[in-house]
Motif scaffolding. Structure first.
Motif, PDB file in Angstrom:
ATOM      1  N   CYS B 245      88.737  46.509  36.109  1.00  0.00           N
ATOM      2  CA  CYS B 245      88.811  46.200  34.675  1.00  0.00           C
ATOM      3  C   CYS B 245      88.185  44.829  34.382  1.00  0.00           C
ATOM      4  O   CYS B 245      88.400  43.870  35.121  1.00  0.00           O
ATOM      5  N   CYS B 251      89.575  49.758  25.341  1.00  0.00           N
ATOM      6  CA  CYS B 251      90.646  50.750  25.441  1.00  0.00           C
ATOM      7  C   CYS B 251      91.737  50.540  24.407  1.00  0.00           C
ATOM      8  O   CYS B 251      92.159  51.472  23.747  1.00  0.00           O
ATOM      9  N   TYR B 316      90.723  56.316  28.575  1.00  0.00           N
ATOM     10  CA  TYR B 316      89.928  56.681  29.751  1.00  0.00           C
ATOM     11  C   TYR B 316      88.483  56.961  29.328  1.00  0.00           C
ATOM     12  O   TYR B 316      87.533  56.472  29.949  1.00  0.00           O
ATOM     13  N   ASP B 317      88.355  57.736  28.256  1.00  0.00           N
ATOM     14  CA  ASP B 317      87.020  58.117  27.818  1.00  0.00           C
ATOM     15  C   ASP B 317      86.180  56.923  27.405  1.00  0.00           C
ATOM     16  O   ASP B 317      84.976  56.874  27.642  1.00  0.00           O
ATOM     17  N   CYS B 319      86.518  53.786  28.361  1.00  0.00           N
ATOM     18  CA  CYS B 319      86.343  52.736  29.377  1.00  0.00           C
ATOM     19  C   CYS B 319      84.901  52.736  29.884  1.00  0.00           C
ATOM     20  O   CYS B 319      84.415  53.743  30.402  1.00  0.00           O
ATOM     21  N   ILE B 321      83.546  51.168  32.343  1.00  0.00           N
ATOM     22  CA  ILE B 321      83.297  50.928  33.761  1.00  0.00           C
ATOM     23  C   ILE B 321      82.820  52.233  34.417  1.00  0.00           C
ATOM     24  O   ILE B 321      83.404  53.285  34.203  1.00  0.00           O
ATOM     25  N   ALA B 322      81.767  52.149  35.187  1.00  0.00           N
ATOM     26  CA  ALA B 322      81.249  53.333  35.858  1.00  0.00           C
ATOM     27  C   ALA B 322      80.856  52.958  37.289  1.00  0.00           C
ATOM     28  O   ALA B 322      80.564  51.790  37.558  1.00  0.00           O
ATOM     29  N   LYS B 325      86.244  54.811  36.662  1.00  0.00           N
ATOM     30  CA  LYS B 325      86.856  54.149  35.501  1.00  0.00           C
ATOM     31  C   LYS B 325      87.975  53.202  35.946  1.00  0.00           C
ATOM     32  O   LYS B 325      88.631  53.438  36.976  1.00  0.00           O
ATOM     33  N   ASP B 328      93.463  54.350  35.509  1.00  0.00           N
ATOM     34  CA  ASP B 328      93.830  55.247  36.601  1.00  0.00           C
ATOM     35  C   ASP B 328      95.248  55.758  36.344  1.00  0.00           C
ATOM     36  O   ASP B 328      96.228  55.107  36.678  1.00  0.00           O
TER      37      ASP B 328
END
Lengths: 164, 681
Positions: B245, B251, B316-317, B319, B321-322, B325, B328
């Motif tokens: 994160c 989010c 989640y969608d 976020c 970060i790839a 994600k 969690d």
């Protein structure tokens, strides 16, 4: 009766290191006067006092005993003083059974900050035991010797004793 | 082989010699007590020449035991023991007979005092005859500290210890460090902004190389002893991977559950289900509130693992970060085990809630708020951005009543103590109010004004004299609602009249209370707490930062109500103690500990294995040990004392039915020797 005018009670005080012993020290620092009939034995905790110590003190000629430690909840070892109290509850009937007036043993909680309370308490114990008269149980049994019948173990002068 | 005991009677100037015939005490000792081969008196035994006399005579006379008849052993036992060590005599062969505090100072009669002194010296001589040489116990030290609680106390302690070059683990149960201080608007008596001085310290914690920060975590268990504690920390599942994160805020912006009462804003503001407690939070990364999150609620209802729920998943969608994600949902609690040498407890306080007082509406009236709630109202980062507005309708209160001692000094509500900070924070509140609502009027009901700090009294007077707050001495008996107003019924005991004020808002100066789980924490750490569930210090004056468990220190309001300067001072004090402890490689402990008897091979013990000692031991220091025959079969199970844990209370020794346990320094033999020599005659 053996309550002579010259009778001076002999008191042994078993004190815990952290509270009452320090409280007695504070009485000293504050020059608070009290009667000189007491001999202090310092132990880490009242919970560490074996009942045999108390019996032994009587045997050696003590007329009264004070056991004093920290206030409930204040014990340096968390729960030592509670164990002392519980042990006393078990020990007391045995003492009565043996013919020793349980009034000869007193318990108190005196903190390190209570010099005044120490003086009051010890003077109170000395006066109370003075009123009870000397403890002669062991002297009598010693006088009777091993062949004795055992009668007279309970001192007739031990007026405060109400055990049956 | 008999012992050669030397008796040294101190005059203590005239403190002892004025009421005790010291010469006679020494003479009697020499003449009558068996084993005494030397006896003398000296003006000041504790002085340098006095100690030299002791050392010289030990060497010259070949003494193997020493009794110093002087002041309380609490004063100079260590002095005399150290002096003896220099001559090669074991320090535990030296005893102090307390003839000052127990004779000369408390008995005027010289004959009586002398006689008693003779007795006391004889008792100690007899004990000394039975003394055995003891060796200090050495234990290695783990050079790492644990700080429990991330408020200002924990932050200060952690930074001080870490700056000293030691590793620190800081555990905080909330999602961010900062504690109550982060909630405050301004601080007394300087009126500087609380967050402005706190948040840089929080950042320092996060960036410090020596500090490991565990937020959203709790201490599960503590084992071991000073220098060597084993700690289990539960890292509660946050459902957010802290490493991945970046705290980008995407989010919580999309979270649909927006009406959850914010704990940080004391219920006056709202937050989302995935949230950071406040904008300056450290770490600045969110946590999912599983009570309110739609996904977790759905999972609970359907009894499926949260990651399988198809509800919401907006955080989640979104976020960014790839490829993995940062959110969690499957994350589970994690247990971390650490070894530390010292622990600082800084778990802080809680505020008395406003639903305690029935006569003040029991929390029913929205405009009767607590001190901490007022702080949030006044804070620029608060729900009203610093404007003082009524929680009920958002109007500016024109008349505001502050009530002091709400809970504090009221045994009926369970706090008989003074909360110490309320007089000051109420004065501050009146100022903050007047600075923002110039035409408004502030009334304060007080019992006493207690402002015992540097510049505190001046600050409180400023509230009255410059800001024009009306202070009324008396209690408020009742608050009731009349239309939009709150009617405050109170007494002014200085004029002897009843007072009735129609107020727009009422602020209760609520008491500082111990945390609800303080007793649980105390039991986890084996430390003591008082009747109010604040943790007890070892000595109220001389050891104010040490707990009853060696190696565990206290900082801040978990020990009792404290303001910020006091908290910081105590935290630094605790840190200093920790650093002193961690500075040594090995720790020396008093060898006054219990021991279960053992005979040399074939290994044997009179212990009957009843383990009553194990039950009474307050420290869990009694272990079970199997005695085995040569073929490995167990002959019997006996008790053994863990030297590291034993604190030397002697409970086990007194409880032992077979007389197999002894307390070094206070063995049965020693105590009986003392009792036996109380002759009185």
């Amino acid at each position: 009766m053996s309550n002579q005018t010259t009778f001076e009670p002999k008191i042994v005080a078993f004190l815990c290191n952290w509270c009452t012993y320090a409280g007695a020290d504070l009485a000293g620092t504050g020059r608070k006067q009290y009667q000189a009939n007491v001999r202090i034995i310092k132990l880490p905790c009242t919970g560490g006092i074996d009942p045999l110590f108390l019996i032994k003190a009587f045997e050696r000629g003590a007329d009264g005993i004070l056991v004093s430690g920290c206030h409930p909840g204040d014990c340096h070892y968390n729960t030592g003083n509670y164990h002392a109290r519980r042990r006393w509850n078990v020990f007391k009937p045995l003492l009565e059974f043996c013919g020793i007036n349980p009034d000869r043993i007193q318990f108190s909680w005196i903190s390190a900050a209570e010099g005044g309370k120490w003086v009051e308490t010890i003077n109170g114990v000395i006066d109370a035991v003075r009123a009870l008269g000397p403890f002669e149980g062991y002297q009598k049994i010693n006088a009777i010797g091993p062949a004795g019948s055992g009668e007279g173990f309970v001192s007739s002068s031990d007026k405060g004793c109400e055990c049956k | 082989m008999g012992k050669k005991i030397g008796v040294f009677v101190c005059h203590c100037g005239t403190n002892i010699s004025a009421t005790v015939d010291v010469e006679k005490v020494a003479e009697e000792a020499k003449k009558k007590y068996p084993g005494v081969s030397y006896a003398t008196t000296y003006k000041y035994m504790c002085s340098d020449p006095g100690q030299k006399l002791l050392r010289d005579k030990i060497a010259e006379e070949g003494l193997t035991g020493v009794v110093v008849a002087a002041c309380s052993p609490k004063m100079h036992e260590r002095t005399f023991r150290n002096a003896a060590v220099k001559t090669g005599l074991n320090p535990y062969q030296v005893e102090v007979s307390n003839i000052r505090e127990q004779c000369s100072w408390v008995h005027q009669d010289k004959a009586q005092g002398t006689e008693k002194s003779i007795d006391l010296v004889r008792m100690m001589t007899e004990k000394t005859r039975k003394d055995r040489s003891l060796e200090a116990i050495k234990v290695p030290v783990t050079k790492r500290a644990l700080v429990i609680g991330g408020g200002i106390a924990g932050i200060q302690a952690a930074l001080d210890i870490a700056d000293g070059g030691n590793e620190v683990i800081l555990v905080e149960k909330d999602a961010s460090i900062g504690g109550h201080m982060a909630q405050l608007s301004e601080t007394f008596p300087t009126l500087d902004c609380s967050q402005c001085i706190l948040t840089p310290r929080m950042v320092e914690v996060a960036q410090h190389d020596n500090i490991t920060l565990y937020t959203w975590s709790e201490v599960e268990s503590v084992g071991g002893y000073i220098g060597n504690f084993n700690v289990k920390i539960r890292k509660k599942a946050r459902a957010v991977d802290l490493d991945l994160c970046t705290g980008c805020s995407s989010c919580w912006q999309v979270c649909p559950s927006k009406k959850i009462k914010s704990e940080f804003d004391t219920g006056l503001g709202n937050r989302t289900a995935i949230y950071i407690p406040f904008p300056q939070a450290i770490p600045s990364k969110p946590v999912i509130d599983k009570e309110h999150c739609l996904l977790y609620r759905d999972a609970r209802k359907k009894n499926i693992p949260p990651e399988e729920s198809k509800v919401c998943r907006k955080c989640y969608d979104v976020c960014p970060i790839a490829p993995v994600k940062a959110i969690d949902y499957a994350q589970e609690d994690e247990i971390v085990e650490v070894k530390v040498g010292a622990i600082v407890v800084a778990t802080g306080y809680k505020e008395l809630p406003n639903n305690v007082y029935g006569e003040y509406g029991k929390g029913k009236y929205k405009d009767v708020i607590t001190g901490l709630q007022f702080e949030r109202l006044a804070s620029a980062s608060g729900p009203t951005e610093g404007e003082i507005r009524r929680p009920s309708d958002g109007k500016e209160p024109e008349i505001i009543v502050f009530i002091q001692c709400v809970g504090s000094r009221d045994p009926a509500k369970g706090c008989s103590y003074c909360s110490k900070t309320c007089c000051m924070y109420t004065a501050k509140h009146t100022m903050l109010y007047k600075h923002k609502v110039h035409h408004g009027h502030a009334f304060v009901f007080y019992i006493d004004i207690r402002c015992g700090g540097k510049n505190y009294e001046e600050f409180s007077l400023r509230a009255i004299e410059e800001e024009g707050a009306t202070y009324l001495r008396g209690r408020v008996s009742r608050i009731y609602k009349k239309g939009e107003k709150l009617v405050v019924l109170g007494a002014d005991t200085l004029t002897g009249s009843q007072v009735e004020i129609e107020a727009d808002m009422v602020v209760l100066a609520s008491a500082m209370k111990a945390q609800d789980d303080a007793d649980v924490v105390a039991r986890t750490l084996s430390i003591q707490y008082d009747k109010d569930r604040f943790f007890s210090e070892l000595h109220p004056k001389l050891r104010p930062v040490e707990s009853s468990n060696a190696g565990i220190f206290l900082a801040g309001a978990c020990q009792g109500p404290k303001d910020i300067p006091e908290t910081v001072a105590q935290a630094s004090g605790a840190a200093a103690k920790v650093m002193a402890l961690l500075s040594s490689d090995q720790l020396e402990r008093e060898p006054v500990i219990a021991k279960v008897d053992r005979l040399p091979p074939p290994v044997f013990s009179t212990c009957i294995g009843c383990f009553y000692c194990q039950r009474v031991c307050p420290y869990g220091a009694i272990e079970q040990e199997e005695i085995k025959a040569r073929d490995g079969s167990v002959i019997k199970t006996v008790a053994r004392v863990n030297e590291g844990l034993c604190q030397g209370c002697g409970l086990c020794a007194a409880t032992c039915r077979s007389k197999s346990v002894e307390l070094a320094g206070f063995t049965d033999e020693q105590v009986f020797a003392e009792i036996n020599s109380v002759e009185f005659n």
